[in-house]
Design a protein around this motif. Sequence first.
Motif, PDB file in Angstrom:
ATOM      1  N   PHE A  91      50.359  83.534  44.186  1.00  0.00           N
ATOM      2  CA  PHE A  91      49.964  82.697  43.061  1.00  0.00           C
ATOM      3  C   PHE A  91      48.954  81.659  43.525  1.00  0.00           C
ATOM      4  O   PHE A  91      48.887  81.337  44.720  1.00  0.00           O
ATOM      5  N   PRO A  92      48.168  81.117  42.598  1.00  0.00           N
ATOM      6  CA  PRO A  92      47.194  80.099  42.992  1.00  0.00           C
ATOM      7  C   PRO A  92      47.884  78.871  43.577  1.00  0.00           C
ATOM      8  O   PRO A  92      48.971  78.482  43.136  1.00  0.00           O
ATOM      9  N   MET A  93      47.246  78.282  44.573  1.00  0.00           N
ATOM     10  CA  MET A  93      47.758  77.048  45.156  1.00  0.00           C
ATOM     11  C   MET A  93      47.542  75.903  44.176  1.00  0.00           C
ATOM     12  O   MET A  93      46.485  75.788  43.555  1.00  0.00           O
ATOM     13  N   SER A  94      48.544  75.064  44.036  1.00  0.00           N
ATOM     14  CA  SER A  94      48.448  73.910  43.144  1.00  0.00           C
ATOM     15  C   SER A  94      48.100  72.666  43.954  1.00  0.00           C
ATOM     16  O   SER A  94      48.748  72.379  44.971  1.00  0.00           O
ATOM     17  N   ASN A  95      47.095  71.936  43.514  1.00  0.00           N
ATOM     18  CA  ASN A  95      46.774  70.656  44.133  1.00  0.00           C
ATOM     19  C   ASN A  95      47.737  69.607  43.586  1.00  0.00           C
ATOM     20  O   ASN A  95      47.665  69.240  42.413  1.00  0.00           O
ATOM     21  N   VAL A  96      48.649  69.137  44.419  1.00  0.00           N
ATOM     22  CA  VAL A  96      49.664  68.187  43.956  1.00  0.00           C
ATOM     23  C   VAL A  96      49.335  66.752  44.356  1.00  0.00           C
ATOM     24  O   VAL A  96      49.867  65.811  43.758  1.00  0.00           O
ATOM     25  N   ILE A  97      48.475  66.583  45.359  1.00  0.00           N
ATOM     26  CA  ILE A  97      48.025  65.246  45.756  1.00  0.00           C
ATOM     27  C   ILE A  97      46.536  65.304  46.058  1.00  0.00           C
ATOM     28  O   ILE A  97      46.086  66.168  46.799  1.00  0.00           O
ATOM     29  N   ILE A  98      45.772  64.410  45.467  1.00  0.00           N
ATOM     30  CA  ILE A  98      44.355  64.275  45.764  1.00  0.00           C
ATOM     31  C   ILE A  98      44.046  62.790  45.932  1.00  0.00           C
ATOM     32  O   ILE A  98      44.341  61.985  45.044  1.00  0.00           O
ATOM     33  N   ASP A  99      43.468  62.441  47.095  1.00  0.00           N
ATOM     34  CA  ASP A  99      43.105  61.052  47.392  1.00  0.00           C
ATOM     35  C   ASP A  99      44.279  60.102  47.213  1.00  0.00           C
ATOM     36  O   ASP A  99      44.154  59.010  46.649  1.00  0.00           O
ATOM     37  N   GLY A 100      45.436  60.526  47.701  1.00  0.00           N
ATOM     38  CA  GLY A 100      46.605  59.652  47.689  1.00  0.00           C
ATOM     39  C   GLY A 100      47.294  59.502  46.348  1.00  0.00           C
ATOM     40  O   GLY A 100      48.193  58.678  46.207  1.00  0.00           O
ATOM     41  N   LYS A 101      46.916  60.308  45.359  1.00  0.00           N
ATOM     42  CA  LYS A 101      47.524  60.216  44.031  1.00  0.00           C
ATOM     43  C   LYS A 101      48.223  61.531  43.683  1.00  0.00           C
ATOM     44  O   LYS A 101      47.671  62.607  43.875  1.00  0.00           O
ATOM     45  N   ILE A 102      49.445  61.408  43.154  1.00  0.00           N
ATOM     46  CA  ILE A 102      50.221  62.582  42.776  1.00  0.00           C
ATOM     47  C   ILE A 102      49.739  63.109  41.426  1.00  0.00           C
ATOM     48  O   ILE A 102      49.613  62.353  40.460  1.00  0.00           O
ATOM     49  N   LEU A 103      49.471  64.404  41.376  1.00  0.00           N
ATOM     50  CA  LEU A 103      49.102  65.070  40.127  1.00  0.00           C
ATOM     51  C   LEU A 103      50.374  65.654  39.520  1.00  0.00           C
ATOM     52  O   LEU A 103      50.798  66.753  39.846  1.00  0.00           O
ATOM     53  N   LYS A 104      50.980  64.887  38.643  1.00  0.00           N
ATOM     54  CA  LYS A 104      52.317  65.216  38.144  1.00  0.00           C
ATOM     55  C   LYS A 104      52.346  66.526  37.369  1.00  0.00           C
ATOM     56  O   LYS A 104      53.306  67.292  37.478  1.00  0.00           O
ATOM     57  N   ASN A 105      51.312  66.782  36.581  1.00  0.00           N
ATOM     58  CA  ASN A 105      51.287  68.031  35.806  1.00  0.00           C
ATOM     59  C   ASN A 105      51.231  69.254  36.717  1.00  0.00           C
ATOM     60  O   ASN A 105      51.918  70.252  36.483  1.00  0.00           O
ATOM     61  N   ASN A 106      50.420  69.158  37.773  1.00  0.00           N
ATOM     62  CA  ASN A 106      50.328  70.269  38.729  1.00  0.00           C
ATOM     63  C   ASN A 106      51.631  70.447  39.498  1.00  0.00           C
ATOM     64  O   ASN A 106      52.048  71.568  39.785  1.00  0.00           O
ATOM     65  N   LEU A 107      52.264  69.332  39.822  1.00  0.00           N
ATOM     66  CA  LEU A 107      53.538  69.384  40.540  1.00  0.00           C
ATOM     67  C   LEU A 107      54.605  70.049  39.674  1.00  0.00           C
ATOM     68  O   LEU A 107      55.398  70.869  40.155  1.00  0.00           O
ATOM     69  N   GLN A 108      54.596  69.708  38.392  1.00  0.00           N
ATOM     70  CA  GLN A 108      55.548  70.312  37.471  1.00  0.00           C
ATOM     71  C   GLN A 108      55.260  71.795  37.280  1.00  0.00           C
ATOM     72  O   GLN A 108      56.178  72.613  37.178  1.00  0.00           O
ATOM     73  N   TRP A 109      53.958  72.166  37.215  1.00  0.00           N
ATOM     74  CA  TRP A 109      53.580  73.570  37.061  1.00  0.00           C
ATOM     75  C   TRP A 109      54.063  74.401  38.242  1.00  0.00           C
ATOM     76  O   TRP A 109      54.424  75.569  38.088  1.00  0.00           O
ATOM     77  N   ALA A 110      54.077  73.796  39.430  1.00  0.00           N
ATOM     78  CA  ALA A 110      54.543  74.495  40.630  1.00  0.00           C
ATOM     79  C   ALA A 110      56.067  74.563  40.695  1.00  0.00           C
ATOM     80  O   ALA A 110      56.623  75.157  41.625  1.00  0.00           O
ATOM     81  N   GLY A 111      56.744  73.953  39.715  1.00  0.00           N
ATOM     82  CA  GLY A 111      58.200  73.991  39.679  1.00  0.00           C
ATOM     83  C   GLY A 111      58.854  72.995  40.613  1.00  0.00           C
ATOM     84  O   GLY A 111      60.010  73.186  41.012  1.00  0.00           O
TER      85      GLY A 111
END
Length: 236
Positions: free
Chosen positions: A167-187
């Motif tokens: 599956f595609p890799m999810s970017n969960v942190i970029i420049d020290g900030k959590i990407l909550k939607n991506n984190l949730q998409w990754a389960g």
Amino acid sequence: MDLIKIAVLSLSSAAVLFILTKLMGDREMSELSMFDYITSITIGSIAAEMATSLEDDFRRPLLAMVIYGAVCFVISLLTCKSITLRRFFEGHSLIMYQNGKLYNKNMLKAKIDVDEFLAMCRVNGYFDLSEIHTAILESNGKLSILPMAKNKPVTAEDLNLNPEQSFPMSNVIIDGKILKNNLQWAGKNEIWLEKQLSAQGIKDIKEVMLATCDSSDSQLNIYVKLPVVSKNDMFQ
């Protein structure tokens, strides 16, 4: 005052260009057809005239930009529904080479000579025409190549293997900030993320430049910000 006016009009024209480009679609930036190319040049020229014009009435170039953008938007909608209009405005693909034969008439129609065709093949990784079965020039000017069967890369199916679907890799942190939607998409959730960061010795999330998560195996890849500049350049 003239310099201030030019600065204001430049920012305004840039904003209008951005809005029109978004309305016309991302294809306007990546894969231009002949019609898109002409429209882009025209709108850009009008925007430059609007930015540098010192006349009091800037509404004329602005109106022209909007009209060109609206026409392009309408034509994009029509070409999505009509194959005939799509062929007229966007063109169609041409066979340049197939099964050992060069189609010189199609090359003349596309205004491409043999040297250019060979260069396009090399860019695609083919230095020998005998490795190519079919080469097609797409309407966006790119060359699509179907290799000979014996030159195709070996696949898992060829080896009678049945690997698990990745599956595609999810970017969960970029420049020290959590990407909550991506984190949730990754389960995953933030508690899991904090545990993973702690397990890899990350104390402050601001140290993380990028973190990617593989939802299939729950692996977190972390790339931290390096405090030093690399002086080694392998390309020089």
